[in-house]
Design a protein around this motif. Sequence first.
Motif, PDB file in Angstrom:
ATOM      1  N   UNK A 167     -43.032   2.816  -8.488  1.00 41.58           N
ATOM      2  CA  UNK A 167     -43.285   4.243  -8.297  1.00 41.58           C
ATOM      3  C   UNK A 167     -43.024   5.047  -9.568  1.00 41.58           C
ATOM      4  N   UNK A 168     -42.922   4.369 -10.715  1.00 44.49           N
ATOM      5  CA  UNK A 168     -42.635   5.070 -11.966  1.00 44.49           C
ATOM      6  C   UNK A 168     -43.673   6.159 -12.245  1.00 44.49           C
ATOM      7  N   UNK A 169     -44.953   5.861 -12.062  1.00 40.24           N
ATOM      8  CA  UNK A 169     -45.991   6.861 -12.333  1.00 40.24           C
ATOM      9  C   UNK A 169     -45.818   8.092 -11.455  1.00 40.24           C
ATOM     10  N   UNK A 170     -45.401   7.890 -10.211  1.00 41.12           N
ATOM     11  CA  UNK A 170     -45.150   9.029  -9.318  1.00 41.12           C
ATOM     12  C   UNK A 170     -43.996   9.884  -9.842  1.00 41.12           C
ATOM     13  N   UNK A 171     -42.941   9.228 -10.322  1.00 38.89           N
ATOM     14  CA  UNK A 171     -41.787   9.938 -10.870  1.00 38.89           C
ATOM     15  C   UNK A 171     -42.201  10.715 -12.116  1.00 38.89           C
ATOM     16  N   UNK A 172     -42.944  10.070 -12.990  1.00 39.39           N
ATOM     17  CA  UNK A 172     -43.422  10.711 -14.217  1.00 39.39           C
ATOM     18  C   UNK A 172     -44.251  11.953 -13.871  1.00 39.39           C
ATOM     19  N   UNK A 173     -45.212  11.795 -12.975  1.00 39.08           N
ATOM     20  CA  UNK A 173     -46.112  12.898 -12.604  1.00 39.08           C
ATOM     21  C   UNK A 173     -45.339  14.047 -11.964  1.00 39.08           C
ATOM     22  N   UNK A 174     -44.425  13.744 -11.066  1.00 38.43           N
ATOM     23  CA  UNK A 174     -43.619  14.767 -10.396  1.00 38.43           C
ATOM     24  C   UNK A 174     -42.881  15.632 -11.410  1.00 38.43           C
ATOM     25  N   UNK A 175     -42.234  14.993 -12.376  1.00 34.49           N
ATOM     26  CA  UNK A 175     -41.446  15.736 -13.357  1.00 34.49           C
ATOM     27  C   UNK A 175     -42.333  16.446 -14.383  1.00 34.49           C
ATOM     28  N   UNK A 176     -43.418  15.829 -14.764  1.00 29.52           N
ATOM     29  CA  UNK A 176     -44.343  16.477 -15.693  1.00 29.52           C
ATOM     30  C   UNK A 176     -44.929  17.738 -15.060  1.00 29.52           C
ATOM     31  N   UNK A 177     -45.390  17.612 -13.826  1.00 26.30           N
ATOM     32  CA  UNK A 177     -45.995  18.760 -13.148  1.00 26.30           C
ATOM     33  C   UNK A 177     -45.006  19.908 -12.972  1.00 26.30           C
ATOM     34  N   UNK A 178     -43.760  19.576 -12.680  1.00 23.26           N
ATOM     35  CA  UNK A 178     -42.756  20.628 -12.526  1.00 23.26           C
ATOM     36  C   UNK A 178     -42.525  21.353 -13.850  1.00 23.26           C
ATOM     37  N   UNK A 179     -42.467  20.618 -14.948  1.00 22.07           N
ATOM     38  CA  UNK A 179     -42.310  21.258 -16.265  1.00 22.07           C
ATOM     39  C   UNK A 179     -43.489  22.180 -16.566  1.00 22.07           C
ATOM     40  N   UNK A 180     -44.691  21.741 -16.241  1.00 23.07           N
ATOM     41  CA  UNK A 180     -45.880  22.576 -16.440  1.00 23.07           C
ATOM     42  C   UNK A 180     -45.785  23.826 -15.577  1.00 23.07           C
ATOM     43  N   UNK A 181     -45.436  23.649 -14.290  1.00 24.21           N
ATOM     44  CA  UNK A 181     -45.337  24.792 -13.376  1.00 24.21           C
ATOM     45  C   UNK A 181     -44.283  25.805 -13.834  1.00 24.21           C
ATOM     46  N   UNK A 182     -43.198  25.306 -14.424  1.00 22.36           N
ATOM     47  CA  UNK A 182     -42.122  26.184 -14.891  1.00 22.36           C
ATOM     48  C   UNK A 182     -42.364  26.712 -16.307  1.00 22.36           C
ATOM     49  N   UNK A 183     -43.426  26.221 -16.936  1.00 17.48           N
ATOM     50  CA  UNK A 183     -43.763  26.623 -18.299  1.00 17.48           C
ATOM     51  C   UNK A 183     -42.625  26.316 -19.277  1.00 17.48           C
ATOM     52  N   UNK A 184     -42.083  25.099 -19.162  1.00 20.47           N
ATOM     53  CA  UNK A 184     -41.022  24.659 -20.067  1.00 20.47           C
ATOM     54  C   UNK A 184     -41.477  23.396 -20.798  1.00 20.47           C
ATOM     55  N   UNK A 185     -40.800  23.091 -21.883  1.00 19.40           N
ATOM     56  CA  UNK A 185     -41.126  21.910 -22.678  1.00 19.40           C
ATOM     57  C   UNK A 185     -40.884  20.634 -21.876  1.00 19.40           C
ATOM     58  N   UNK A 186     -41.782  19.694 -22.025  1.00 19.17           N
ATOM     59  CA  UNK A 186     -41.672  18.395 -21.364  1.00 19.17           C
ATOM     60  C   UNK A 186     -41.045  17.349 -22.291  1.00 19.17           C
ATOM     61  N   UNK A 187     -40.819  17.703 -23.545  1.00 19.72           N
ATOM     62  CA  UNK A 187     -40.411  16.733 -24.562  1.00 19.72           C
ATOM     63  C   UNK A 187     -39.130  15.970 -24.208  1.00 19.72           C
ATOM     64  N   UNK A 188     -38.043  16.670 -23.872  1.00 16.52           N
ATOM     65  CA  UNK A 188     -36.777  15.986 -23.541  1.00 16.52           C
ATOM     66  C   UNK A 188     -36.898  15.183 -22.250  1.00 16.52           C
ATOM     67  N   UNK A 189     -37.624  15.722 -21.295  1.00 15.76           N
ATOM     68  CA  UNK A 189     -37.827  15.024 -20.029  1.00 15.76           C
ATOM     69  C   UNK A 189     -38.605  13.733 -20.274  1.00 15.76           C
ATOM     70  N   UNK A 190     -39.623  13.827 -21.102  1.00 12.01           N
ATOM     71  CA  UNK A 190     -40.428  12.643 -21.403  1.00 12.01           C
ATOM     72  C   UNK A 190     -39.588  11.559 -22.093  1.00 12.01           C
ATOM     73  N   UNK A 191     -38.686  11.955 -22.981  1.00  7.50           N
ATOM     74  CA  UNK A 191     -37.810  10.981 -23.635  1.00  7.50           C
ATOM     75  C   UNK A 191     -36.966  10.225 -22.610  1.00  7.50           C
ATOM     76  N   UNK A 192     -36.432  10.949 -21.639  1.00 12.59           N
ATOM     77  CA  UNK A 192     -35.610  10.318 -20.603  1.00 12.59           C
ATOM     78  C   UNK A 192     -36.480   9.439 -19.709  1.00 12.59           C
ATOM     79  N   UNK A 193     -37.677   9.901 -19.405  1.00  7.69           N
ATOM     80  CA  UNK A 193     -38.584   9.081 -18.590  1.00  7.69           C
ATOM     81  C   UNK A 193     -38.950   7.784 -19.311  1.00  7.69           C
ATOM     82  N   UNK A 194     -39.107   7.845 -20.609  1.00  6.88           N
ATOM     83  CA  UNK A 194     -39.388   6.625 -21.372  1.00  6.88           C
ATOM     84  C   UNK A 194     -38.183   5.678 -21.365  1.00  6.88           C
TER      85      UNK A 194
END
Length: 163
Positions: A57-84
């Motif tokens: 379910x990694x792709x689901x986790x990635x998408x969930x967090x990416x979409x939330x960052x987009x919705x909140x209009x915040x940077x995804x960079x740190x979140x993406x590092x942790x997801x990696x």
Amino acid sequence: MDSFLVLKFGGSSFNVDGYNTIAEQIRRNIGNIIIVVSAIGNTTDLLYKIINQENDTYDDIFTLHHNLCVDLNISFERVEEVLLSLYTDIQSYTPIDINTLHFSRQKYTSLNITQHKIKIIRYGEILSSIILQEYLSNEFNARLITASDFIISNNSYKNIDPI
């Protein structure tokens, strides 16, 4: 000693409206506030599915967090590092059938598997903490701290001492 207000927010709080509510709570309670968060939405369930080898379910986790960052209009960079990092830890997680191991190695191997499971599951709270900190830092002096900043363990899981 300074007093602190502790606010705890569960996973269902983490949508745009929920983040606005959290910010409003902070505005009403100016002072020393500690916010404790759960994983976003069903992230913990998705992580358990991975470690129990039910689903990838990694792709689901990635998408969930990416979409939330987009919705909140915040940077995804740190979140993406942790997801990696999560992805790397998932790839290195290979549960072993301890029934096939020699008796003297069972405890050691079982402990290592448990530690790796805990490492993977904790990513849920780490990700939600980073997203909240990113969101709040636009308006507040928000600092991200984790439990590991306050808890010291000798890895025996019996002698955990808070600082």
